[in-house]
Design an enzyme around this catalytic site. Sequence first.
Site, PDB file in Angstrom:
ATOM      1  CE  LYS A   2       9.354  10.591  -8.931  1.00 45.37           C
ATOM      2  NZ  LYS A   2      10.627  11.571  -7.791  1.00 45.37           N
ATOM      3  CG  ASP A  21       8.454  11.114  -5.186  1.00 43.35           C
ATOM      4  OD1 ASP A  21       7.925  10.130  -5.499  1.00 43.35           O
ATOM      5  OD2 ASP A  21       8.501  12.249  -6.110  1.00 43.35           O
ATOM      6  CG  HIS A  70      13.305  10.529 -13.084  1.00 39.56           C
ATOM      7  ND1 HIS A  70      13.646  11.724 -12.184  1.00 39.56           N
ATOM      8  CD2 HIS A  70      12.097  12.045 -12.914  1.00 39.56           C
ATOM      9  CE1 HIS A  70      13.241  12.790 -11.613  1.00 39.56           C
ATOM     10  NE2 HIS A  70      11.891  13.051 -12.086  1.00 39.56           N
ATOM     11  CG  LEU A  99      -1.642  14.488   0.675  1.00 43.59           C
ATOM     12  CD1 LEU A  99      -2.779  14.935   0.303  1.00 43.59           C
ATOM     13  CD2 LEU A  99      -0.547  14.902   1.809  1.00 43.59           C
ATOM     14  N   GLY A 100       1.330  11.880  -0.216  1.00 42.17           N
ATOM     15  CA  GLY A 100       2.749  12.326   0.095  1.00 42.17           C
ATOM     16  C   GLY A 100       3.671  13.616   0.192  1.00 42.17           C
ATOM     17  CG  LEU A 101       6.592  16.191   1.558  1.00 42.92           C
ATOM     18  CD1 LEU A 101       6.868  17.356   0.928  1.00 42.92           C
ATOM     19  CD2 LEU A 101       8.031  16.540   2.640  1.00 42.92           C
ATOM     20  N   GLY A 102       5.698  15.722  -2.142  1.00 44.32           N
ATOM     21  CA  GLY A 102       6.746  15.868  -3.002  1.00 44.32           C
ATOM     22  C   GLY A 102       8.032  17.268  -2.469  1.00 44.32           C
ATOM     23  N   PRO A 114       0.739   6.092   0.577  1.00 45.09           N
ATOM     24  CG  PRO A 114       1.852   6.189   2.569  1.00 45.09           C
ATOM     25  CD  PRO A 114       1.985   5.501   1.551  1.00 45.09           C
ATOM     26  CD  GLN A 135      -2.940  -1.087   2.268  1.00 45.28           C
ATOM     27  OE1 GLN A 135      -2.496  -0.630   3.104  1.00 45.28           O
ATOM     28  NE2 GLN A 135      -4.374  -0.634   1.901  1.00 45.28           N
ATOM     29  CE1 TYR A 149      12.268  15.175  -9.037  1.00 50.28           C
ATOM     30  CE2 TYR A 149      12.181  15.026  -6.706  1.00 50.28           C
ATOM     31  CZ  TYR A 149      12.192  14.552  -8.015  1.00 50.28           C
ATOM     32  OH  TYR A 149      10.757  13.954  -9.099  1.00 50.28           O
TER      33      TYR A 149
END
Length: 324
Positions: free
Chosen positions: A84, A50, A117, A22-25, A20, A18, A55
């Site tokens: 990624k 994420d 990616h 909603l996550g934090l980008g 979640p 599973q 990044y």
Amino acid sequence: MEPSPLSVPFRALGSTAQIPALGLGTWKSEPGKVYDAVRTAIQLGYRHIDCAFAYDNEAEIGDAIGDAIAAGEVTRAELFITSKLWNSFHQADMVAPALQQSLSALKLDYLDLYLIHWPVAFRAGVGFPGSGEDFLSLEQVPLLETWQAMEACVDSGLVRQIGVSNFSQQKLQALMANARIKPVNNQVELHPYLQQPELVRYCHEHGVQITAYAPLGSMDRPEFLKNDTDPNLLAHPLINAIATKHGASAAQILLAWSLARDVVVIPKSVNPDRLAENLAATHVVLDDEDMAQIGELDQHYRCVTGAFWQMPGSPYTIATLWDE
């Protein structure tokens, strides 16, 4: 009242896991700010973060995760961490070392999810292409070659689940036809101006969870990705009217819309108030009329067009990238 961690719903990821909803980008989250953003997010109840090698902030995110665990705010088992594979590591012998590099930066023993990616390959050592000579074609480095090396990372325990990002239905279909381990996730740009109903339907029918990046329209994306004519979803009269109706913000309506489509969202913010506001979007429930009205906004408008992979001598074009 702040939402509790248990209030964030989950979505199926393959047949055994599973994620979640909603996550934090962390795309565009600057070093020096992303540490505090991750610590605050975890304290608010975020459990999904994420990340990506490209990044250039994974080390700071790793510090934040490590300190949050050390402080007893969360356990590793409670967290869902994605990273990624960047385009310069597509060759089979480079995939596991690239994953290990992200794990080292993040100070983790394993990832929950690792994604290709882009369906785009670079020559080794190229961070961002300066000319067409920096690319490798998908004939030179087939996506299946890269995927089989990703599968080996699952076998070795470096990652629990694997998937893709920025894949068209055509590319995903071709990969799934030959994969030993099926992709469980496709992370793509998704918002009311780019609804991609056929891709969403295909993924859901074949057990591939969709994660939406730029779910708010990415108005803070880098300048080289912007045009003067870009529409602003957060300022759209309909979105704001629905927000008023529900006593919510425009951002919460956009997130609630994706969640209602059984899509995972990873909005980015380093602002504590916005982090809390985004998390609270999981409590906003849109009705059928809201969904129908927002459904009329589709313009098939991409904020991230992939045009940066299209240059003289490159084997990639916007048309072949998205297969449209």
